[in-house]
Design a protein around this motif. Structure first.
Motif, PDB file in Angstrom:
ATOM      1  N   PRO A 138      -9.963  14.209  -5.493  1.00  0.00           N
ATOM      2  CA  PRO A 138     -10.183  13.135  -4.504  1.00  0.00           C
ATOM      3  C   PRO A 138     -11.116  13.536  -3.375  1.00  0.00           C
ATOM      4  O   PRO A 138     -11.119  14.676  -2.920  1.00  0.00           O
ATOM      5  CB  PRO A 138      -8.789  12.841  -3.970  1.00  0.00           C
ATOM      6  N   VAL A 139     -11.900  12.570  -2.930  1.00  0.00           N
ATOM      7  CA  VAL A 139     -12.819  12.744  -1.807  1.00  0.00           C
ATOM      8  C   VAL A 139     -12.060  12.583  -0.501  1.00  0.00           C
ATOM      9  O   VAL A 139     -12.401  13.188   0.502  1.00  0.00           O
ATOM     10  CB  VAL A 139     -13.940  11.688  -1.902  1.00  0.00           C
ATOM     11  N   GLU A 140     -11.033  11.743  -0.511  1.00  0.00           N
ATOM     12  CA  GLU A 140     -10.260  11.433   0.682  1.00  0.00           C
ATOM     13  C   GLU A 140      -8.817  11.131   0.294  1.00  0.00           C
ATOM     14  O   GLU A 140      -8.514  10.944  -0.878  1.00  0.00           O
ATOM     15  CB  GLU A 140     -10.866  10.237   1.420  1.00  0.00           C
ATOM     16  N   THR A 141      -7.965  11.083   1.304  1.00  0.00           N
ATOM     17  CA  THR A 141      -6.584  10.676   1.106  1.00  0.00           C
ATOM     18  C   THR A 141      -6.436   9.279   1.677  1.00  0.00           C
ATOM     19  O   THR A 141      -6.777   9.050   2.841  1.00  0.00           O
ATOM     20  CB  THR A 141      -5.620  11.638   1.831  1.00  0.00           C
ATOM     21  N   THR A 142      -5.970   8.360   0.854  1.00  0.00           N
ATOM     22  CA  THR A 142      -5.774   6.985   1.296  1.00  0.00           C
ATOM     23  C   THR A 142      -4.280   6.680   1.308  1.00  0.00           C
ATOM     24  O   THR A 142      -3.542   7.115   0.418  1.00  0.00           O
ATOM     25  CB  THR A 142      -6.511   5.999   0.371  1.00  0.00           C
ATOM     26  N   PHE A 143      -3.877   5.927   2.317  1.00  0.00           N
ATOM     27  CA  PHE A 143      -2.489   5.503   2.463  1.00  0.00           C
ATOM     28  C   PHE A 143      -2.437   3.984   2.475  1.00  0.00           C
ATOM     29  O   PHE A 143      -3.279   3.336   3.115  1.00  0.00           O
ATOM     30  CB  PHE A 143      -1.907   5.999   3.797  1.00  0.00           C
ATOM     31  N   ALA A 144      -1.468   3.419   1.784  1.00  0.00           N
ATOM     32  CA  ALA A 144      -1.197   1.995   1.926  1.00  0.00           C
ATOM     33  C   ALA A 144      -0.384   1.828   3.202  1.00  0.00           C
ATOM     34  O   ALA A 144       0.566   2.574   3.447  1.00  0.00           O
ATOM     35  CB  ALA A 144      -0.410   1.475   0.726  1.00  0.00           C
ATOM     36  N   ILE A 145      -0.780   0.883   4.024  1.00  0.00           N
ATOM     37  CA  ILE A 145      -0.042   0.563   5.245  1.00  0.00           C
ATOM     38  C   ILE A 145       0.965  -0.527   4.894  1.00  0.00           C
ATOM     39  O   ILE A 145       0.582  -1.561   4.345  1.00  0.00           O
ATOM     40  CB  ILE A 145      -0.977   0.039   6.345  1.00  0.00           C
TER      41      ILE A 145
ATOM     42  N   GLY B 234       7.905  -3.604   5.068  1.00  0.00           N
ATOM     43  CA  GLY B 234       8.019  -3.391   3.633  1.00  0.00           C
ATOM     44  C   GLY B 234       6.932  -4.006   2.777  1.00  0.00           C
ATOM     45  O   GLY B 234       6.958  -3.878   1.561  1.00  0.00           O
ATOM     46  N   ARG B 235       5.940  -4.649   3.386  1.00  0.00           N
ATOM     47  CA  ARG B 235       4.870  -5.315   2.644  1.00  0.00           C
ATOM     48  C   ARG B 235       3.535  -4.629   2.924  1.00  0.00           C
ATOM     49  O   ARG B 235       3.220  -4.325   4.074  1.00  0.00           O
ATOM     50  CB  ARG B 235       4.796  -6.771   3.084  1.00  0.00           C
ATOM     51  N   VAL B 236       2.744  -4.381   1.868  1.00  0.00           N
ATOM     52  CA  VAL B 236       1.432  -3.756   2.048  1.00  0.00           C
ATOM     53  C   VAL B 236       0.526  -4.722   2.812  1.00  0.00           C
ATOM     54  O   VAL B 236       0.374  -5.886   2.426  1.00  0.00           O
ATOM     55  CB  VAL B 236       0.795  -3.371   0.699  1.00  0.00           C
ATOM     56  N   VAL B 237      -0.042  -4.219   3.921  1.00  0.00           N
ATOM     57  CA  VAL B 237      -0.872  -5.067   4.785  1.00  0.00           C
ATOM     58  C   VAL B 237      -2.240  -4.455   5.072  1.00  0.00           C
ATOM     59  O   VAL B 237      -3.027  -5.029   5.821  1.00  0.00           O
ATOM     60  CB  VAL B 237      -0.152  -5.397   6.114  1.00  0.00           C
ATOM     61  N   GLY B 238      -2.543  -3.292   4.487  1.00  0.00           N
ATOM     62  CA  GLY B 238      -3.830  -2.660   4.737  1.00  0.00           C
ATOM     63  C   GLY B 238      -3.858  -1.242   4.216  1.00  0.00           C
ATOM     64  O   GLY B 238      -2.972  -0.816   3.474  1.00  0.00           O
ATOM     65  N   ALA B 239      -4.892  -0.523   4.618  1.00  0.00           N
ATOM     66  CA  ALA B 239      -5.070   0.858   4.167  1.00  0.00           C
ATOM     67  C   ALA B 239      -5.585   1.722   5.308  1.00  0.00           C
ATOM     68  O   ALA B 239      -6.276   1.242   6.214  1.00  0.00           O
ATOM     69  CB  ALA B 239      -6.052   0.922   3.000  1.00  0.00           C
ATOM     70  N   ALA B 240      -5.229   2.993   5.248  1.00  0.00           N
ATOM     71  CA  ALA B 240      -5.723   3.997   6.189  1.00  0.00           C
ATOM     72  C   ALA B 240      -6.180   5.191   5.361  1.00  0.00           C
ATOM     73  O   ALA B 240      -5.642   5.453   4.287  1.00  0.00           O
ATOM     74  CB  ALA B 240      -4.621   4.409   7.157  1.00  0.00           C
ATOM     75  N   ARG B 241      -7.175   5.893   5.866  1.00  0.00           N
ATOM     76  CA  ARG B 241      -7.681   7.037   5.102  1.00  0.00           C
ATOM     77  C   ARG B 241      -8.029   8.191   6.011  1.00  0.00           C
ATOM     78  O   ARG B 241      -8.312   8.013   7.197  1.00  0.00           O
ATOM     79  CB  ARG B 241      -8.904   6.636   4.288  1.00  0.00           C
ATOM     80  N   LEU B 242      -7.991   9.369   5.428  1.00  0.00           N
ATOM     81  CA  LEU B 242      -8.459  10.593   6.061  1.00  0.00           C
ATOM     82  C   LEU B 242      -9.441  11.244   5.097  1.00  0.00           C
ATOM     83  O   LEU B 242      -9.089  11.524   3.952  1.00  0.00           O
ATOM     84  CB  LEU B 242      -7.302  11.548   6.349  1.00  0.00           C
TER      85      LEU B 242
ATOM     86  N   ALA C   5     -11.267  15.603  10.164  1.00  0.00           N
ATOM     87  CA  ALA C   5     -11.203  14.486   9.229  1.00  0.00           C
ATOM     88  C   ALA C   5     -11.743  13.242   9.912  1.00  0.00           C
ATOM     89  O   ALA C   5     -11.552  13.053  11.114  1.00  0.00           O
ATOM     90  CB  ALA C   5      -9.772  14.236   8.776  1.00  0.00           C
ATOM     91  N   GLU C   6     -12.403  12.413   9.137  1.00  0.00           N
ATOM     92  CA  GLU C   6     -12.796  11.091   9.608  1.00  0.00           C
ATOM     93  C   GLU C   6     -11.671  10.140   9.225  1.00  0.00           C
ATOM     94  O   GLU C   6     -11.164  10.188   8.101  1.00  0.00           O
ATOM     95  CB  GLU C   6     -14.094  10.647   8.934  1.00  0.00           C
ATOM     96  N   ALA C   7     -11.274   9.289  10.153  1.00  0.00           N
ATOM     97  CA  ALA C   7     -10.226   8.309   9.892  1.00  0.00           C
ATOM     98  C   ALA C   7     -10.844   6.932   9.700  1.00  0.00           C
ATOM     99  O   ALA C   7     -11.854   6.603  10.323  1.00  0.00           O
ATOM    100  CB  ALA C   7      -9.235   8.266  11.049  1.00  0.00           C
ATOM    101  N   GLY C   8     -10.234   6.161   8.843  1.00  0.00           N
ATOM    102  CA  GLY C   8     -10.642   4.776   8.638  1.00  0.00           C
ATOM    103  C   GLY C   8      -9.402   3.931   8.419  1.00  0.00           C
ATOM    104  O   GLY C   8      -8.434   4.395   7.809  1.00  0.00           O
TER     105      GLY C   8
END
Length: 166
Positions: A62-69, A73-81, A91-94
Protein backbone atom coordinates in the motif's frame (compact mmCIF):
# COMPACT_ATOMS: atom_id res chain seq x y z
CA UNK A 1 -15.30 15.37 20.86
CA UNK A 2 -18.05 13.18 19.45
CA UNK A 3 -17.81 9.71 20.95
CA UNK A 4 -19.76 8.05 18.11
CA UNK A 5 -17.11 8.81 15.47
CA UNK A 6 -14.67 5.97 14.78
CA UNK A 7 -11.98 5.09 12.24
CA UNK A 8 -11.76 1.60 10.75
CA UNK A 9 -8.87 0.39 8.58
CA UNK A 10 -10.22 0.07 5.06
CA UNK A 11 -10.76 -3.48 3.85
CA UNK A 12 -12.73 -4.91 0.94
CA UNK A 13 -15.95 -5.16 2.96
CA UNK A 14 -15.72 -1.54 4.11
CA UNK A 15 -14.84 -0.40 0.58
CA UNK A 16 -18.39 -1.21 -0.56
CA UNK A 17 -19.80 0.94 2.26
CA UNK A 18 -17.35 3.71 1.42
CA UNK A 19 -18.49 3.72 -2.20
CA UNK A 20 -22.12 3.88 -1.06
CA UNK A 21 -21.36 6.84 1.22
CA UNK A 22 -19.57 8.62 -1.63
CA UNK A 23 -22.37 8.02 -4.14
CA UNK A 24 -25.07 9.12 -1.71
CA UNK A 25 -23.32 12.11 -0.17
CA UNK A 26 -20.36 13.44 -2.17
CA UNK A 27 -19.41 14.75 -5.56
CA UNK A 28 -16.93 12.45 -7.32
CA UNK A 29 -14.35 15.25 -7.58
CA UNK A 30 -14.37 15.56 -3.77
CA UNK A 31 -13.34 11.95 -3.23
CA UNK A 32 -11.25 10.74 -6.17
CA UNK A 33 -9.20 11.84 -9.16
CA UNK A 34 -11.17 13.04 -12.20
CA UNK A 35 -12.57 10.46 -14.63
CA UNK A 36 -13.51 11.30 -18.22
CA UNK A 37 -17.18 11.21 -19.13
CA UNK A 38 -20.47 12.71 -18.03
CA UNK A 39 -20.82 14.20 -14.57
CA UNK A 40 -22.08 12.19 -11.61
CA UNK A 41 -21.58 8.67 -10.34
CA UNK A 42 -21.54 6.76 -13.62
CA UNK A 43 -20.74 3.02 -13.60
CA UNK A 44 -17.26 3.89 -14.92
CA UNK A 45 -16.68 6.37 -12.11
CA UNK A 46 -17.85 3.85 -9.47
CA UNK A 47 -15.41 1.28 -10.86
CA UNK A 48 -12.64 3.88 -10.89
CA UNK A 49 -13.37 4.72 -7.23
CA UNK A 50 -12.96 1.06 -6.27
CA UNK A 51 -9.77 0.68 -8.36
CA UNK A 52 -8.35 3.87 -6.84
CA UNK A 53 -8.65 2.53 -3.28
CA UNK A 54 -7.58 -0.97 -4.28
CA UNK A 55 -4.39 0.45 -5.81
CA UNK A 56 -3.63 2.89 -2.98
CA UNK A 57 -4.50 1.24 0.33
CA UNK A 58 -5.58 -2.32 -0.45
CA UNK A 59 -2.65 -3.20 -2.69
CA UNK A 60 -0.02 -5.77 -1.73
CA UNK A 61 2.32 -2.84 -1.04
CA UNK A 62 0.00 0.00 0.00
CA UNK A 63 0.94 3.59 -0.76
CA UNK A 64 -1.16 4.89 2.13
CA UNK A 65 -3.37 3.78 4.98
CA UNK A 66 -7.03 4.60 4.51
CA UNK A 67 -9.68 4.49 7.21
CA UNK A 68 -13.44 4.42 6.79
CA UNK A 69 -14.99 7.10 8.99
CA UNK A 70 -18.10 5.91 10.82
CA UNK A 71 -20.54 8.14 12.68
CA UNK A 72 -23.21 6.42 14.74
CA UNK A 73 -22.09 3.15 13.14
CA UNK A 74 -22.56 4.28 9.53
CA UNK A 75 -19.74 4.92 7.03
CA UNK A 76 -19.76 8.65 6.25
CA UNK A 77 -16.34 9.29 4.70
CA UNK A 78 -12.67 8.40 4.58
CA UNK A 79 -9.42 9.54 6.16
CA UNK A 80 -5.92 8.67 5.05
CA UNK A 81 -2.31 8.85 6.11
CA UNK A 82 0.30 8.80 3.37
CA UNK A 83 4.01 8.80 4.22
CA UNK A 84 5.85 11.77 2.73
CA UNK A 85 8.86 10.29 0.96
CA UNK A 86 10.96 13.44 1.23
CA UNK A 87 10.35 13.96 4.97
CA UNK A 88 11.13 11.00 7.21
CA UNK A 89 8.57 10.53 9.97
CA UNK A 90 5.96 12.73 8.27
CA UNK A 91 2.58 11.70 6.92
CA UNK A 92 0.21 13.69 4.76
CA UNK A 93 -3.37 13.53 6.01
CA UNK A 94 -6.47 13.64 3.87
CA UNK A 95 -10.13 13.52 4.83
CA UNK A 96 -13.48 13.66 3.10
CA UNK A 97 -16.78 13.61 4.92
CA UNK A 98 -20.17 13.26 3.25
CA UNK A 99 -21.97 16.57 2.87
CA UNK A 100 -24.85 15.70 5.20
CA UNK A 101 -22.41 15.00 8.04
CA UNK A 102 -20.39 18.20 7.76
CA UNK A 103 -20.68 20.86 10.44
CA UNK A 104 -21.74 18.32 13.07
CA UNK A 105 -18.41 17.73 14.83
CA UNK A 106 -17.34 14.75 12.74
CA UNK A 107 -14.28 16.53 11.34
CA UNK A 108 -12.91 17.50 14.75
CA UNK A 109 -13.29 13.96 16.03
CA UNK A 110 -11.67 12.54 12.90
CA UNK A 111 -8.70 14.92 13.18
CA UNK A 112 -7.99 13.84 16.76
CA UNK A 113 -8.41 10.14 15.91
CA UNK A 114 -6.21 10.46 12.83
CA UNK A 115 -3.45 12.20 14.79
CA UNK A 116 -3.64 9.40 17.38
CA UNK A 117 -3.34 6.79 14.59
CA UNK A 118 -0.35 8.64 13.13
CA UNK A 119 1.39 8.72 16.53
CA UNK A 120 0.72 5.01 17.02
CA UNK A 121 2.20 4.30 13.56
CA UNK A 122 5.40 6.10 14.56
CA UNK A 123 4.97 9.35 12.64
CA UNK A 124 6.41 12.46 14.29
CA UNK A 125 4.40 14.96 12.24
CA UNK A 126 1.31 15.14 10.06
CA UNK A 127 0.86 17.69 7.29
CA UNK A 128 -2.47 18.98 6.07
CA UNK A 129 -3.02 20.90 2.84
CA UNK A 130 -6.16 22.71 1.79
CA UNK A 131 -7.46 25.61 -0.24
CA UNK A 132 -7.91 29.12 1.14
CA UNK A 133 -11.70 28.85 0.86
CA UNK A 134 -11.96 25.65 2.96
CA UNK A 135 -13.12 27.33 6.15
CA UNK A 136 -13.86 24.02 7.89
CA UNK A 137 -10.25 22.82 7.71
CA UNK A 138 -8.99 26.24 8.66
CA UNK A 139 -11.22 26.19 11.76
CA UNK A 140 -10.17 22.65 12.69
CA UNK A 141 -6.50 23.50 12.53
CA UNK A 142 -6.99 26.74 14.48
CA UNK A 143 -8.93 24.74 17.05
CA UNK A 144 -5.86 22.64 17.81
CA UNK A 145 -3.57 25.67 17.75
CA UNK A 146 -1.94 24.99 14.38
CA UNK A 147 -1.65 27.77 11.82
CA UNK A 148 -2.04 27.12 8.10
CA UNK A 149 0.46 29.04 5.99
CA UNK A 150 0.34 30.02 2.34
CA UNK A 151 2.00 27.43 0.10
CA UNK A 152 1.65 28.52 -3.52
CA UNK A 153 -2.07 28.51 -4.30
CA UNK A 154 -2.97 26.56 -1.16
CA UNK A 155 -2.48 26.45 2.58
CA UNK A 156 -0.40 23.92 4.51
CA UNK A 157 0.17 23.11 8.16
CA UNK A 158 2.19 20.47 9.93
CA UNK A 159 1.23 19.12 13.33
CA UNK A 160 4.15 18.10 15.54
CA UNK A 161 3.28 14.76 17.17
CA UNK A 162 6.31 14.46 19.45
CA UNK A 163 5.48 14.01 23.14
CA UNK A 164 5.07 17.27 25.00
CA UNK A 165 4.57 19.34 21.83
CA UNK A 166 1.25 20.96 20.88
Amino acid sequence: MRSDVTLHPLDRALLAGLLLAAVEDADPLEVMPPVEGPQGWTPERRSAFLRFHESRSLAANPVETTFAIAAAGRVVGAARLCPVETRAGTAEAGVWIGRSHRGAGVGGAVLELLLDRARAAGFTSVCVSTTPHNLAVRALMAGIGVELVRDGEGLTACVDLRPGVR
